[in-house]
Design an enzyme around this catalytic site. Structure first.
Site, PDB file in Angstrom:
ATOM      1  N   GLN A 130      49.807  41.630  46.157  1.00  0.00           N
ATOM      2  CA  GLN A 130      48.940  41.449  44.987  1.00  0.00           C
ATOM      3  C   GLN A 130      49.726  41.698  43.701  1.00  0.00           C
ATOM      4  O   GLN A 130      50.389  42.733  43.567  1.00  0.00           O
ATOM      5  CB  GLN A 130      47.715  42.376  45.080  1.00  0.00           C
ATOM      6  CG  GLN A 130      46.677  42.167  43.997  1.00  0.00           C
ATOM      7  CD  GLN A 130      45.992  40.793  44.049  1.00  0.00           C
ATOM      8  OE1 GLN A 130      45.812  40.205  45.106  1.00  0.00           O
ATOM      9  NE2 GLN A 130      45.627  40.264  42.891  1.00  0.00           N
TER      10      GLN A 130
ATOM     11  N   ASP B  27      50.471  32.890  49.928  1.00  0.00           N
ATOM     12  CA  ASP B  27      50.278  32.770  48.477  1.00  0.00           C
ATOM     13  C   ASP B  27      51.132  31.636  47.901  1.00  0.00           C
ATOM     14  O   ASP B  27      50.945  31.241  46.741  1.00  0.00           O
ATOM     15  CB  ASP B  27      50.689  34.081  47.792  1.00  0.00           C
ATOM     16  CG  ASP B  27      49.510  34.825  47.194  1.00  0.00           C
ATOM     17  OD1 ASP B  27      48.482  34.178  46.915  1.00  0.00           O
ATOM     18  OD2 ASP B  27      49.628  36.037  46.989  1.00  0.00           O
TER      19      ASP B  27
ATOM     20  N   LYS C 269      38.990  39.765  48.812  1.00  0.00           N
ATOM     21  CA  LYS C 269      39.779  39.057  49.832  1.00  0.00           C
ATOM     22  C   LYS C 269      39.511  39.670  51.216  1.00  0.00           C
ATOM     23  O   LYS C 269      39.349  38.963  52.202  1.00  0.00           O
ATOM     24  CB  LYS C 269      41.276  39.127  49.484  1.00  0.00           C
ATOM     25  CG  LYS C 269      41.642  38.245  48.287  1.00  0.00           C
ATOM     26  CD  LYS C 269      43.058  38.475  47.770  1.00  0.00           C
ATOM     27  CE  LYS C 269      43.293  37.672  46.489  1.00  0.00           C
ATOM     28  NZ  LYS C 269      44.614  37.887  45.890  1.00  0.00           N
TER      29      LYS C 269
HETATM   30  N1  GUN Z   1      47.240  38.073  40.918  1.00  0.00           N
HETATM   31  C1  GUN Z   1      46.474  37.188  40.272  1.00  0.00           C
HETATM   32  N2  GUN Z   1      46.257  36.097  41.038  1.00  0.00           N
HETATM   33  C2  GUN Z   1      46.909  36.312  42.198  1.00  0.00           C
HETATM   34  C3  GUN Z   1      47.063  35.543  43.384  1.00  0.00           C
HETATM   35  O1  GUN Z   1      46.563  34.427  43.547  1.00  0.00           O
HETATM   36  N3  GUN Z   1      47.804  36.125  44.366  1.00  0.00           N
HETATM   37  C4  GUN Z   1      48.384  37.345  44.209  1.00  0.00           C
HETATM   38  N4  GUN Z   1      49.116  37.804  45.220  1.00  0.00           N
HETATM   39  N5  GUN Z   1      48.267  38.065  43.121  1.00  0.00           N
HETATM   40  C5  GUN Z   1      47.532  37.552  42.128  1.00  0.00           C
END
Ligand code: GUN
Length: 285
Positions: A96, A119, A52
């Site tokens: 995350q 998100d 990311k």
């Molecule tokens: N963990 C697995 N997929 C995601 C996601 O799309 N966003 C976040 N914040 N954590 C994750």
């Protein structure tokens, strides 16, 4: 059978986001900013956050990662979120997941300012999605819808079977499909006779985290298969939830793993963050 190429589409989207960043900077002097909170040493989470961050750099975002140890307190994470909520240079906040067991995840997600919730996990945005209103939509299911649109696949009136009912993937996926007028079934760990449901489906969306969960005899001839799983096989390869080698010859379209839904998730995070910055720029005028 045709592959749905998420890698190629994500590159196109990145290009568009880069152009959007440039325009926004020229017009209002604003550089989109993303804050990521990463707790603990989960290797997969670290790898995702690294990807990311690199994507943010490629499109010209400002980004900051708050790395915290496994034993960090709830309060310390909450304070970081509050700080990011009040920081005008930050347009998007991402916590995350998963978080360590002693952390109250719901409380943290509820603390994120909904206008920075790139998100789409805040109950405010979840509610807007289920109501069919504009808001932030979770990146992975949003990426799936973009991928379908790119290939001219309309879900209206189709029997769609979503396998996996997580808040991150399955539930928002089902909402998006319903909003697009599909007939939607959600299967999960307690579903009796999964095959009965998948065999009836024109399209299967699977994000269960189980290697080879969807096998050839569970798929209707000509079905469209969206594999949202990312698993590490015993030999170290990245594989999805679908037995690709045997299923692919039976379906009309299928996403590969890697190179299908995965890159779309990151592309949608960039797109959501740009959208948050564009709205912030309008409001500050
Ligand atoms: N963990 C697995 N997929 C995601 C996601 O799309 N966003 C976040 N914040 N954590 C994750």
């Amino acid at each position: 059978m045709q592959l749905l190429d998420g890698k190629a589409l994500s590159k196109k989207i990145e290009q568009n986001v880069s152009e959007g960043v440039k325009k926004l900077r020229e017009k209002s002097g604003i550089v989109p900013g993303l804050a990521v909170i990463l707790v603990g040493h989960d290797e997969a989470s670290k790898a995702y956050v690294g990807m990311k961050k690199k994507a943010c750099d490629r499109v010209g975002f400002y980004s900051v990662t708050h790395e915290m140890p496994d034993d960090i307190s709830q309060e310390a994470i909450e304070n970081t979120i509050k700080m990011m909520n009040n920081n005008p240079n930050i347009n998007g906040i991402l916590v995350q997941l998963p978080l360590p067991k002693h952390i109250d995840t719901t409380k943290l997600l509820e603390l994120v300012d909904p206008s920075k919730d790139v998100d789409g996990f805040h109950p405010y945005n979840v509610g807007r999605l289920t109501t069919g209103l504009d808001g932030f939509v979770p990146c992975t299911p949003l990426g799936v819808m973009e991928l379908l649109a790119e290939y001219g696949i309309d879900v209206k009136g189709k029997n769609c079977c979503v396998v996996g009912a997580s808040n991150i993937v399955g539930k928002p996926m089902a909402s998006l499909l319903l909003n697009a007028n599909a007939t939607v079934e959600i299967c999960h760990i307690f579903t009796d006779d999964l095959k009965k449901h998948t065999l009836n489906a024109d399209m299967i969306f699977v994000g269960a985290g189980v290697i080879n969960l969807i096998k050839e005899d569970m798929v209707k001839e000509g079905a469209i298969i969206i594999d949202i799983g990312i698993n590490r096989a015993a030999d170290g390869r990245l594989v999805g939830d679908v037995d690709f080698d045997n299923v692919s010859s039976k379906c009309s379209y299928i996403t590969p793993v890697p190179g299908g839904v995965g890159p779309m998730t990151i592309a949608m995070l960039l797109s959501n963050t740009l959208k948050a910055a564009q709205v912030a720029a309008k409001e500050s005028r």
